[in-house]
Design an enzyme around this catalytic site. Structure first.
Site, PDB file in Angstrom:
ATOM      1  CB  SER A 151      62.911   9.320  -7.174  1.00  0.00           C
ATOM      2  OG  SER A 151      64.004  10.028  -7.181  1.00  0.00           O
ATOM      3  CD  GLU A 193      51.716   2.893 -13.456  1.00  0.00           C
ATOM      4  OE1 GLU A 193      51.194   1.934 -13.239  1.00  0.00           O
ATOM      5  OE2 GLU A 193      52.750   3.140 -13.759  1.00  0.00           O
ATOM      6  CE  LYS A 243      55.123   9.180  -6.810  1.00  0.00           C
ATOM      7  NZ  LYS A 243      55.211   8.980  -5.208  1.00  0.00           N
ATOM      8  CG  ASP A 277      51.406   8.047  -0.123  1.00  0.00           C
ATOM      9  OD1 ASP A 277      52.920   7.789  -0.168  1.00  0.00           O
ATOM     10  OD2 ASP A 277      50.943   8.757   0.684  1.00  0.00           O
ATOM     11  CE1 TYR A 334      57.849   1.768  -9.779  1.00  0.00           C
ATOM     12  CE2 TYR A 334      56.330   1.748  -8.276  1.00  0.00           C
ATOM     13  CZ  TYR A 334      57.805   1.856  -8.600  1.00  0.00           C
ATOM     14  OH  TYR A 334      58.685   2.161  -7.636  1.00  0.00           O
ATOM     15  CE  LYS A 375      53.576  13.430  -5.089  1.00  0.00           C
ATOM     16  NZ  LYS A 375      54.706  13.599  -4.240  1.00  0.00           N
ATOM     17  CB  CYS A 433      27.936  16.102  29.727  1.00  0.00           C
ATOM     18  SG  CYS A 433      27.058  16.319  28.251  1.00  0.00           S
ATOM     19  CB  CYS A 440      23.278  17.611  29.888  1.00  0.00           C
ATOM     20  SG  CYS A 440      24.132  16.208  30.291  1.00  0.00           S
ATOM     21  CB  CYS A 468      27.088  12.473  28.297  1.00  0.00           C
ATOM     22  SG  CYS A 468      25.784  13.164  29.267  1.00  0.00           S
ATOM     23  CB  CYS A 485      22.500  14.690  27.448  1.00  0.00           C
ATOM     24  SG  CYS A 485      23.742  15.523  26.545  1.00  0.00           S
TER      25      CYS A 485
HETATM   26  N1  5U1 Z   1      52.825   4.123 -10.400  1.00  0.00           N
HETATM   27  C1  5U1 Z   1      54.151   4.337 -10.448  1.00  0.00           C
HETATM   28  N2  5U1 Z   1      54.854   4.696  -9.265  1.00  0.00           N
HETATM   29  N3  5U1 Z   1      56.143   4.710  -9.791  1.00  0.00           N
HETATM   30  C2  5U1 Z   1      57.076   5.067  -8.884  1.00  0.00           C
HETATM   31  N4  5U1 Z   1      55.119   4.355 -11.476  1.00  0.00           N
HETATM   32  C3  5U1 Z   1      56.334   4.767 -11.038  1.00  0.00           C
HETATM   33  N5  5U1 Z   1      57.561   4.664 -11.493  1.00  0.00           N
HETATM   34  C4  5U1 Z   1      58.541   4.892 -10.740  1.00  0.00           C
HETATM   35  C5  5U1 Z   1      58.446   5.344  -9.600  1.00  0.00           C
HETATM   36  C6  5U1 Z   1      59.523   5.437  -8.679  1.00  0.00           C
HETATM   37  O1  5U1 Z   1      59.532   5.172 -11.334  1.00  0.00           O
HETATM   38  C7  5U1 Z   1      59.936   4.880 -12.758  1.00  0.00           C
HETATM   39  C8  5U1 Z   1      61.091   5.706 -12.793  1.00  0.00           C
HETATM   40  C9  5U1 Z   1      60.168   3.518 -13.012  1.00  0.00           C
END
Ligand code: 5U1
Length: 676
Positions: free
Chosen positions: A84, A117, A119, A121, A229, A318, A412, A415, A430, A436
């Site tokens: 991570s 770049e 991140k 979600d 990525y 973040k 309502c 009114c 309503c 109203c």
């Molecule tokens: N954009 C991006 N998200 N992300 C998540 N790059 C990226 N790299 C990651 C992770 C977990 O791990 C790198 C260590 C390859």
């Protein structure tokens, strides 16, 4: 059946062509083909594959429909652990990150470079390609062992089943994020509500849930997208020694990479990049929770090394969270222009994604019951993109005592008229209509708004004040306002009153379409109002029309037709229209003749790109077509102009290179007004 060589060739070509369109559409958000033309190619390929079963191939783009359900997911051991990322939350932590790197890597006194770049979600996924063919997809799991989700991942059109290009590795493991964009998420949840299925709290949960379905045929219908990525490992190809170039290499293989990827220099470059993406965050079509920086030089990455769970050479800076917890103080009800009643959560003020929030929607009564929120609950509030903040769910573990349920509504709140729930609709309404005050206020705000009669100086607060003081009861009363009444208002200087009277006078000169839109008929938006204006050309004809004729108008179906008929059946509405006309509201006669080649934009071709404000691309296209124009999805030398909204993409570059005009949304609106 023996397959003729030309059929083989045709099938190959169709597969390549469809894959290329998938890449453009899902990877770059830059489609250059209409949906119909795409469907035609797809059906052609499907027919040939059915006719010549020998040509069937698991790698064909037609095989993204999913397979029969499995009972569980097999485990996958990651050859190289999926780590991570370390997090930074402020400038000091970013400076500490840079310092740690400078202590470990050889810089030769040159500034460090990073690949930057957003991140996304979503959910981390690993893809394994063997001689260019996708053979395995897995979740991250605990980083060492994940789940085999190949059948599901194969249904995502943004993920190539076969890599392209001349520099294929023997084997490559690619990592990235699977996510769901806002529009897909809203659509999925609306659908889930209708079928009383699982409603997802946010796009990340929806993406994770959709990827972990045992029936990949359902995953195939979920709007999931992938963005690469990183490269886990590779065999049979010498990768470039820059992170940025490695990502470009993935792109040459047909794998989607972030369109926002950049190379930046030192921490200052990182901070500038973060600011730039943070400012764009609300306009992005998907959730991001920060930006990621990775040392660009691979040998420096090696020198920096790893701690147990994360590389030292990368960091996620973040953003403020888009989901936070706060206390639900009360649930009130808001009455909209059409009488729809929305429960509004009053919250202990809290910062969500960097914005203070003290109210959030609970959508409708059914949602209150479904979410089981109670007054006093700690609730999760979510704010993403341009959407109104919403209460996602109560945090049940924090409910210490029996708490009061929000009151249910029978009358309502404004009114006191009866509240009803029309058959088949989620919203309560309503029944007070113009009795109203809330509906009157909202109706007048809509009438005065920018896209309607555009009455400068008549803001929401002023309207509320005037309705409360009974100075105006309906939109017609606006044109009966006089100086003494206005200057008696609180905080209304003589100059402002004079200006308001001037803008009211100016607003009388409008277009038929704006007038129809301004009346606030349910579900008659700008595009429908324009279609009605072009079709009827005259208010009397519109008011006297019938249900069948209305449905001949582009964009008008039975529900909208019913709303229009109902609107003009109400004596109070007929009176208001008569009053407005009597007060001098007028518009130029619409003289556009019927035949398509005599329409004002006949022979002209437009391309629409990017996100338009308050108008979908389909609605904009409809407006152009109603005026005789053609709308194309690709820019060529024959294009008359490109209409560019927010985040327009590469079509602008192409237009520039071909010398094709580019119109902003306001230039487009001006064009529509001149050729109405
Ligand atoms: N954009 C991006 N998200 N992300 C998540 N790059 C990226 N790299 C990651 C992770 C977990 O791990 C790198 C260590 C390859």
């Amino acid at each position: 059946m023996e397959v003729p060589a030309d059929i083989r060739l045709q099938v190959d070509k169709l597969r390549q062509e469809i894959n290329a369109h998938n890449r453009r559409y899902y990877g770059l958000d830059d489609a250059n083909i209409t949906d119909q033309a795409y469907d035609q190619l797809y059906r052609q390929l499907q027919q040939l594959e059915q006719q010549y079963s020998e040509l069937e191939s698991a790698e064909s783009p037609t095989q993204r429909v999913g397979t029969s359900p499995s009972t569980h997911f097999e485990s996958v051991d990651h050859e190289v652990a999926m780590l991570s990322l370390d997090n930074a939350f402020d400038v000091l932590e970013m400076q500490a990150f840079e310092k740690r790197l400078c202590d470990r890597v050889i810089t030769n006194k040159a500034p460090l470079h990073f690949t930057a770049e957003p991140k996304l979600d979503g959910l981390a996924v690993s893809l394994l390609y063997d001689n260019g063919t996708l053979i395995r997809a897995a979740t991250r799991g605990d980083g060492k062992t994940g789940e085999n989700i190949t059948a599901n991942v194969r249904t995502l059109k943004s993920i190539p089943l076969v890599l392209k290009g001349r520099h294929l590795p023997t084997r490559i493991e690619v990592r990235g994020e699977v996510y769901m964009d806002h529009a897909g998420f809203e659509k999925l949840n609306n659908n889930q509500r209708q079928i009383e299925g699982k409603v997802f709290a946010n796009p990340r949960n929806a993406a994770a849930g959709s990827l972990r379905l045992l029936d990949s045929r359902i995953t195939a219908r979920r709007p999931l997208t992938f963005c690469s990525y990183a490269i886990g490992w590779v065999e049979g190809y010498k990768l470039p020694d820059s992170q940025f170039q490695r990502m470009q290499y993935l792109s040459t293989l047909g794998l989607p990479i972030s369109p926002y990827i950049e190379r930046v220099m030192s921490v200052q470059g990182c901070l500038d990049y973060r600011q730039q993406i943070l400012e764009k965050r609300d306009q992005l079509e998907f959730d991001i929770d920060g930006v990621v920086f990775k040392l660009d030089d691979i040998s420096q990455q090696q020198q920096a090394g790893y701690v147990s769970r994360a590389p030292r050479w990368a960091i996620a800076y973040k953003f403020p969270a888009q989901e936070v917890m706060t206390k639900l103080l009360e649930v009130d009800f808001q009455v909209g222009r059409t009488g729809a009643i929305t429960p509004v959560a009053r919250l202990e003020p809290v910062s969500v994604g960097g914005v203070m929030v003290s109210n959030a929607t609970l959508h409708n009564m059914a949602e209150i019951a479904r979410k089981d929120v109670r007054i006093g609950d700690v609730v999760i509030v979510r704010r993403a993109g341009d959407v109104i903040p919403e209460v996602v769910a109560p945090v049940i573990e924090q409910r210490k005592f029996e708490l009061r349920l929000p009151k249910m509504l029978t009358h309502c709140p404004v009114c006191q008229s009866e509240v009803i729930k029309p058959e088949g609709q989620a919203a309560y309404r309503c029944t007070g209509g113009l009795v109203c005050a809330a509906q009157r206020k909202e109706g007048i705000k809509h009438f005065a708004s920018r896209k309607a009669l555009d009455i400068d100086g008549l803001g929401d607060k002023l309207i509320e004040q005037m309705v409360e003081l009974k100075m105006i009861q309906s939109i017609g009363d606006l044109y009966h306002l006089e100086m003494p009444q206005l200057s008696a208002l609180e905080r209304m200087a003589e100059k402002s009153a004079t200006n308001l009277l001037k803008s009211l006078e100016a607003s009388k000169s409008t277009t038929f379409a704006r007038f129809i839109y301004a009346l606030g008929i349910r579900e008659v938006g700008q595009a429908t109002a324009e279609a009605l204006a072009l079709f009827f050309r005259d208010i009397k004809a519109l008011m006297a029309t019938n249900f069948e004729t209305l449905q001949e108008v582009d964009d008008v179906g039975p529900v909208v037709a019913d709303n229009i008929i109902h609107f003009f059946e109400q004596p109070c509405n007929i009176e208001v229209v008569a009053d407005l006309l009597e007060q001098g509201v007028h518009w130029p006669e619409i003289t556009a003749p019927d035949p398509i080649n005599a329409l004002p934009l006949a022979g002209q071709t437009f391309v629409i790109t990017g996100t338009l404000d308050g108008l979908s691309r389909e609605q904009a296209a409809l407006r152009l077509k109603q005026r005789g124009a053609k709308v194309s999805s690709s820019v060529s030398a024959k294009t008359t102009a490109v209409i560019a909204g927010e985040k327009p993409g590469s079509k602008i570059t192409k237009a520039d290179s071909l010398g094709v005009d580019v119109l902003s949304q306001s230039q487009f609106e001006a064009l529509m007004a001149t050729v109405a």
